[in-house]
Design a protein around this motif. Structure first.
Motif, short mmCIF file in Angstrom:
data_model
loop_
_atom_site.label_atom_id
_atom_site.label_comp_id
_atom_site.label_asym_id
_atom_site.label_seq_id
_atom_site.Cartn_x
_atom_site.Cartn_y
_atom_site.Cartn_z
N VAL A 44 96.78 16.23 34.74
CA VAL A 44 96.39 17.40 35.38
C VAL A 44 96.15 18.70 34.40
CG1 VAL A 44 97.55 18.86 37.11
CG2 VAL A 44 98.00 16.70 37.30
N SER A 45 96.98 18.77 33.35
CA SER A 45 96.54 19.89 32.22
C SER A 45 96.40 19.14 31.10
CB SER A 45 97.67 20.73 32.52
OG SER A 45 98.77 20.00 31.81
N LEU A 46 95.14 19.63 30.37
CA LEU A 46 94.99 19.26 29.06
C LEU A 46 95.03 20.33 28.26
CD1 LEU A 46 91.92 16.97 30.00
CD2 LEU A 46 94.15 16.21 29.49
N SER A 47 95.23 19.96 26.70
CA SER A 47 95.21 21.05 25.71
C SER A 47 93.65 21.35 25.44
CB SER A 47 95.94 20.49 24.37
OG SER A 47 95.28 19.42 24.05
N LYS A 48 93.39 22.23 24.61
CA LYS A 48 92.06 22.38 24.23
C LYS A 48 91.51 21.40 23.57
CE LYS A 48 92.40 27.51 24.16
NZ LYS A 48 92.54 28.71 23.07
N GLU A 49 92.31 20.91 22.54
CA GLU A 49 91.77 19.64 21.67
C GLU A 49 91.36 18.54 22.87
OE1 GLU A 49 93.53 16.65 18.12
OE2 GLU A 49 94.14 18.71 18.49
N GLN A 50 92.13 18.32 23.58
CA GLN A 50 92.03 17.02 24.45
C GLN A 50 90.60 17.30 25.28
OE1 GLN A 50 95.97 17.19 26.44
NE2 GLN A 50 96.73 15.45 25.25
N LYS A 51 90.68 18.57 25.86
CA LYS A 51 89.56 18.83 26.90
C LYS A 51 88.21 18.70 25.82
CE LYS A 51 91.39 22.15 29.85
NZ LYS A 51 91.53 23.54 30.24
N LYS A 52 88.13 19.18 24.63
CA LYS A 52 86.97 19.08 23.55
C LYS A 52 86.68 17.57 23.62
CE LYS A 52 85.40 20.36 19.24
NZ LYS A 52 85.65 21.09 17.94
N ILE A 53 87.52 16.63 23.22
CA ILE A 53 87.62 15.30 23.12
C ILE A 53 86.87 14.59 24.36
CG2 ILE A 53 88.46 12.97 22.67
CD1 ILE A 53 90.60 14.42 20.75
N LEU A 54 87.52 14.84 25.40
CA LEU A 54 86.81 14.37 26.82
C LEU A 54 85.42 15.02 27.05
CD1 LEU A 54 89.99 14.37 29.45
CD2 LEU A 54 88.82 12.56 28.28
N GLN A 55 85.49 16.12 26.88
CA GLN A 55 83.78 16.72 26.95
C GLN A 55 82.89 15.90 26.13
OE1 GLN A 55 84.45 20.98 26.04
NE2 GLN A 55 84.67 21.33 28.41
N GLN A 56 83.13 15.79 24.92
CA GLN A 56 82.51 14.85 23.91
C GLN A 56 82.19 13.42 24.43
OE1 GLN A 56 84.50 15.00 20.19
NE2 GLN A 56 83.66 17.04 19.75
N LEU A 57 83.06 12.85 24.88
CA LEU A 57 83.00 11.41 25.63
C LEU A 57 82.07 11.64 26.75
CD1 LEU A 57 84.26 8.62 25.87
CD2 LEU A 57 86.01 9.39 27.13
N ASP A 58 82.26 12.61 27.59
CA ASP A 58 81.47 12.67 28.99
C ASP A 58 79.80 12.83 28.32
OD1 ASP A 58 80.97 12.94 31.40
OD2 ASP A 58 80.79 15.18 31.50
N GLU A 59 79.58 13.73 27.34
CA GLU A 59 78.22 13.58 26.97
C GLU A 59 77.84 12.65 26.21
OE1 GLU A 59 78.67 16.98 23.91
OE2 GLU A 59 78.94 18.51 25.38
N SER A 60 78.53 11.72 25.65
CA SER A 60 78.00 10.44 25.16
C SER A 60 77.54 9.48 26.31
CB SER A 60 79.11 9.86 24.21
OG SER A 60 80.20 9.43 25.05
N PHE A 61 78.69 9.46 27.46
CA PHE A 61 78.20 8.70 28.82
C PHE A 61 76.81 9.21 29.34
CE2 PHE A 61 82.76 7.85 29.20
CZ PHE A 61 82.73 6.42 28.74
N GLU A 62 76.61 10.53 29.12
CA GLU A 62 75.34 11.09 29.74
C GLU A 62 73.97 10.55 29.08
OE1 GLU A 62 75.65 15.54 30.42
OE2 GLU A 62 77.27 15.15 31.80
N LYS A 63 74.30 10.66 27.84
CA LYS A 63 73.26 10.26 26.70
C LYS A 63 72.79 8.78 26.88
CE LYS A 63 74.16 13.60 23.09
NZ LYS A 63 74.65 13.69 21.58
N LYS A 64 73.95 8.18 27.44
CA LYS A 64 73.74 6.55 27.28
C LYS A 64 72.79 6.39 28.77
CE LYS A 64 76.30 2.34 27.59
NZ LYS A 64 77.66 1.71 27.62
N GLU A 65 73.26 7.06 29.85
CA GLU A 65 72.49 7.12 31.18
C GLU A 65 71.13 7.33 31.10
OE1 GLU A 65 73.56 5.89 34.37
OE2 GLU A 65 75.39 4.88 33.09
N LYS A 66 70.88 8.45 30.17
CA LYS A 66 69.39 8.93 30.06
C LYS A 66 68.62 8.00 29.22
CE LYS A 66 70.31 13.80 30.20
NZ LYS A 66 70.27 14.91 29.31
N LYS A 67 69.05 7.10 28.43
CA LYS A 67 68.41 6.16 27.74
C LYS A 67 68.12 4.95 28.86
CE LYS A 67 69.96 6.85 23.03
NZ LYS A 67 70.68 6.15 21.99
N LYS A 68 69.08 4.72 29.38
CA LYS A 68 68.87 3.52 30.64
C LYS A 68 67.82 4.00 31.58
CE LYS A 68 73.53 1.33 30.67
NZ LYS A 68 74.46 1.13 31.95
N LYS A 69 67.67 5.16 31.90
CA LYS A 69 66.69 5.70 33.17
C LYS A 69 65.28 5.70 32.51
CE LYS A 69 69.71 8.36 35.73
NZ LYS A 69 69.99 9.75 36.43
#
Length: 173
Positions: A146-171
């Motif tokens: 439910v609550s994340l530290s700033k560092e944890q949020k940053k890591i999850l945002q990087q993970l999410d961005e890597s998933f988005e890049k992967k989806e764009k390559k598939k399209k």
């Protein structure tokens, strides 16, 4: 005379002519593993006395099984839920599942919430055959923080961005 053919003129002050007196007695009852709600345990010769000096009957003790806070029982099977962390669900790894004796279970990478795991022979023992047991079914629930530290949020945002890049390559393919 109650069918005895004898009339008692001077009745005993204790039994009032019944031939027996009642008394309270504490009994130790062994409850077998695997017994279910509504079943009975028989205590031989601990019931009411027989008529005309006959032997005592059996006492039947009805069992009421309380609900458990973690486990639900259905016949010989047990059901429960276990929360696992998001990284454990994504990457896999060992968890400890509380059952009849704790069990180490290896979660597969990519496990989704609601995945049901069967632990064979970790359920309720059978009353008729002590070697036979039910199963324990565990629903794995991914515990999203439910609550994340700033560092944890940053890591999850990087993970999410890597998933988005992967989806764009598939399209593009």
């Amino acid at each position: 005379c109650g069918g005895t053919g004898k009339i008692i003129k001077e009745k005993c002050p204790d039994c009032h002519g019944n031939g027996f007196t009642s008394k309270k007695e504490k009994l130790q009852v062994t409850i077998p593993a695997g017994i279910d709600h509504g079943q009975s345990v028989r205590l031989r010769a601990k019931g009411e006395p027989g008529k005309n000096g006959g032997s005592r009957g059996d006492l039947l003790v009805e069992v009421y099984v309380e609900n458990h806070k973690e486990f639900q029982r259905h016949d010989y099977d047990i059901y429960s839920t276990v929360k696992i962390s998001y990284p454990r669900a994504a990457l896999g790894g060992d968890i400890i599942i509380h059952t009849i004796g704790d069990v180490a279970y290896n979660v597969k990478a990519g496990t989704q919430t609601g995945t049901r795991v069967r632990l064979r022979g970790k359920g309720v023992p059978s009353l008729r055959n002590k070697k036979m047991r039910g199963n324990h079914y565990v629903d794995l629930i991914v515990d999203v923080p439910v609550s994340l530290s700033k560092e944890q949020k940053k890591i999850l945002q990087q993970l999410d961005e890597s998933f988005e890049k992967k989806e764009k390559k598939k399209k593009k393919l």
